[in-house]
Scaffold this motif. Structure first.
Motif, PDB file in Angstrom:
ATOM      1  N   UNK A  49      31.192  43.984  49.744  1.00 37.82           N
ATOM      2  CA  UNK A  49      31.362  42.554  49.971  1.00 37.82           C
ATOM      3  C   UNK A  49      32.761  42.297  50.505  1.00 37.82           C
ATOM      4  N   UNK A  50      32.865  41.446  51.517  1.00 34.96           N
ATOM      5  CA  UNK A  50      34.162  41.057  52.063  1.00 34.96           C
ATOM      6  C   UNK A  50      34.550  39.726  51.424  1.00 34.96           C
ATOM      7  N   UNK A  51      35.616  39.759  50.637  1.00 36.03           N
ATOM      8  CA  UNK A  51      36.078  38.563  49.944  1.00 36.03           C
ATOM      9  C   UNK A  51      37.432  38.156  50.504  1.00 36.03           C
ATOM     10  N   UNK A  52      37.606  36.883  50.748  1.00 35.61           N
ATOM     11  CA  UNK A  52      38.881  36.403  51.260  1.00 35.61           C
ATOM     12  C   UNK A  52      39.404  35.284  50.380  1.00 35.61           C
ATOM     13  N   UNK A  53      40.704  35.327  50.129  1.00 38.06           N
ATOM     14  CA  UNK A  53      41.354  34.294  49.340  1.00 38.06           C
ATOM     15  C   UNK A  53      42.021  33.312  50.287  1.00 38.06           C
ATOM     16  N   UNK A  54      41.680  32.037  50.140  1.00 40.28           N
ATOM     17  CA  UNK A  54      42.144  31.009  51.070  1.00 40.28           C
ATOM     18  C   UNK A  54      42.997  29.983  50.347  1.00 40.28           C
ATOM     19  N   UNK A  55      44.109  29.602  50.966  1.00 37.16           N
ATOM     20  CA  UNK A  55      44.948  28.533  50.449  1.00 37.16           C
ATOM     21  C   UNK A  55      44.241  27.201  50.692  1.00 37.16           C
ATOM     22  N   UNK A  56      43.968  26.447  49.623  1.00 40.62           N
ATOM     23  CA  UNK A  56      43.217  25.199  49.762  1.00 40.62           C
ATOM     24  C   UNK A  56      43.926  24.186  50.645  1.00 40.62           C
ATOM     25  N   UNK A  57      45.241  24.137  50.570  1.00 42.05           N
ATOM     26  CA  UNK A  57      45.998  23.121  51.305  1.00 42.05           C
ATOM     27  C   UNK A  57      46.065  23.428  52.791  1.00 42.05           C
ATOM     28  N   UNK A  58      46.304  24.697  53.127  1.00 40.89           N
ATOM     29  CA  UNK A  58      46.519  25.057  54.524  1.00 40.89           C
ATOM     30  C   UNK A  58      45.313  25.727  55.175  1.00 40.89           C
ATOM     31  N   UNK A  59      44.331  26.129  54.351  1.00 36.73           N
ATOM     32  CA  UNK A  59      43.169  26.886  54.825  1.00 36.73           C
ATOM     33  C   UNK A  59      43.571  28.232  55.434  1.00 36.73           C
ATOM     34  N   UNK A  60      44.771  28.701  55.118  1.00 36.53           N
ATOM     35  CA  UNK A  60      45.222  29.990  55.618  1.00 36.53           C
ATOM     36  C   UNK A  60      44.674  31.099  54.721  1.00 36.53           C
ATOM     37  N   UNK A  61      44.219  32.165  55.348  1.00 34.90           N
ATOM     38  CA  UNK A  61      43.727  33.309  54.585  1.00 34.90           C
ATOM     39  C   UNK A  61      44.921  34.071  54.034  1.00 34.90           C
ATOM     40  N   UNK A  62      44.935  34.299  52.725  1.00 36.66           N
ATOM     41  CA  UNK A  62      46.063  34.952  52.076  1.00 36.66           C
ATOM     42  C   UNK A  62      45.827  36.435  51.857  1.00 36.66           C
ATOM     43  N   UNK A  63      44.577  36.824  51.645  1.00 34.83           N
ATOM     44  CA  UNK A  63      44.297  38.237  51.401  1.00 34.83           C
ATOM     45  C   UNK A  63      42.844  38.539  51.728  1.00 34.83           C
ATOM     46  N   UNK A  64      42.581  39.816  51.996  1.00 36.28           N
ATOM     47  CA  UNK A  64      41.228  40.285  52.282  1.00 36.28           C
ATOM     48  C   UNK A  64      40.920  41.436  51.337  1.00 36.28           C
ATOM     49  N   UNK A  65      39.803  41.331  50.640  1.00 40.46           N
ATOM     50  CA  UNK A  65      39.387  42.357  49.696  1.00 40.46           C
ATOM     51  C   UNK A  65      37.981  42.805  50.049  1.00 40.46           C
ATOM     52  N   UNK A  66      37.805  44.115  50.176  1.00 37.27           N
ATOM     53  CA  UNK A  66      36.474  44.688  50.353  1.00 37.27           C
ATOM     54  C   UNK A  66      36.087  45.291  49.016  1.00 37.27           C
ATOM     55  N   UNK A  67      35.049  44.764  48.392  1.00 34.47           N
ATOM     56  CA  UNK A  67      34.713  45.125  47.024  1.00 34.47           C
ATOM     57  C   UNK A  67      33.345  45.797  46.941  1.00 34.47           C
ATOM     58  N   UNK A  68      33.243  46.708  45.991  1.00 29.95           N
ATOM     59  CA  UNK A  68      31.976  47.372  45.706  1.00 29.95           C
ATOM     60  C   UNK A  68      31.778  47.476  44.207  1.00 29.95           C
ATOM     61  N   UNK A  69      30.715  48.148  43.792  1.00 28.36           N
ATOM     62  CA  UNK A  69      30.421  48.245  42.370  1.00 28.36           C
ATOM     63  C   UNK A  69      31.439  49.089  41.618  1.00 28.36           C
TER      64      UNK A  69
END
Length: 211
Positions: free
Chosen positions: A63-83
């Motif tokens: 799964x590709x998960x991205x953390x987004x700053x609510x105020x700026x909508x800027x992507x802060x980090x990208x995480x590729x996750x598995x079991x």
């Protein structure tokens, strides 16, 4: 706000493609194909998630998960996750034909020492990597050890860093498959000037903006 992207099936490019090309680096060791510069892949038909400076090919059980700053909508980090674990990935501006990863390793080792942890250099698929052990408090309140494996790849005016946690950090049976995940990434450096070491900008995929 966290955005989650799932893909049920991988593209036509199979895992064998990642090992198709092998070259020799300056140290005489094998360097597998990938991660790639965007100019290397062209229009190869792979339906990647476009995150600006990083393009991620969908894989089964990832799964590709991205953390987004609510105020700026800027992507802060990208995480590729598995079991069994995950890898956080980020690309940085680097000098042409430079070795930003060597400099970054020194900083990583120093920061680990400041936090009371240990950092050990070891050789891996992509060259020298760093294994970090930090003392942490587990959710049940008991003390534990957190393992992290950091990998860096010097590219064309960029450096890609992957921070593995869970089984991809320590389990030999999991490391190979997760290294394939890192090798499949594509970096879009862009033509704008940036100081070496600055993080390349990330963005939401076009179909996720405004949602």
């Amino acid at each position: 706000m966290s955005e989650l992207f799932r893909r049920k099936r991988a593209s036509a490019a199979g895992p064998d493609d990642a090992d198709a090309a092998v070259s020799e680096d300056g140290g005489g060791g094998p360097t597998p194909a990938g991660p790639f510069d965007i100019e290397e892949v062209g229009d190869d038909g792979v339906d990647r998630v476009d995150l600006g400076s990083l393009l991620v090919a969908p894989e089964p059980h990832r799964e590709v998960r991205i953390q987004v700053n609510d105020a700026t909508q800027a992507v802060q980090s990208v995480l590729i996750a598995g079991e069994d674990g995950a890898v956080e990935v980020r690309a940085f501006a680097a000098p042409r034909n430079g070795d930003l990863w060597s400099e970054a390793r020194r900083q990583i080792i120093a920061e680990a020492a400041q936090q009371g942890g240990t950092a050990t250099e070891q050789e891996g698929r992509f060259g020298t990597e760093v294994l970090i052990e930090l003392s942490v408090q587990l959710p049940d309140g008991k003390p534990g050890i957190q393992h992290q494996r950091l990998v860096g790849v010097n590219g064309s005016r960029w450096m890609l860093r992957g921070s593995f946690v869970g089984a991809p950090a320590t389990d030999p049976e999991a490391i190979d498959a997760w290294n394939e995940t890192l090798a499949a990434l594509v970096v879009n450096r862009g033509g704008h000037a940036m100081p070496p070491g600055d993080a390349l900008p990330l963005s939401l995929p076009p179909d996720a903006r405004g949602g």
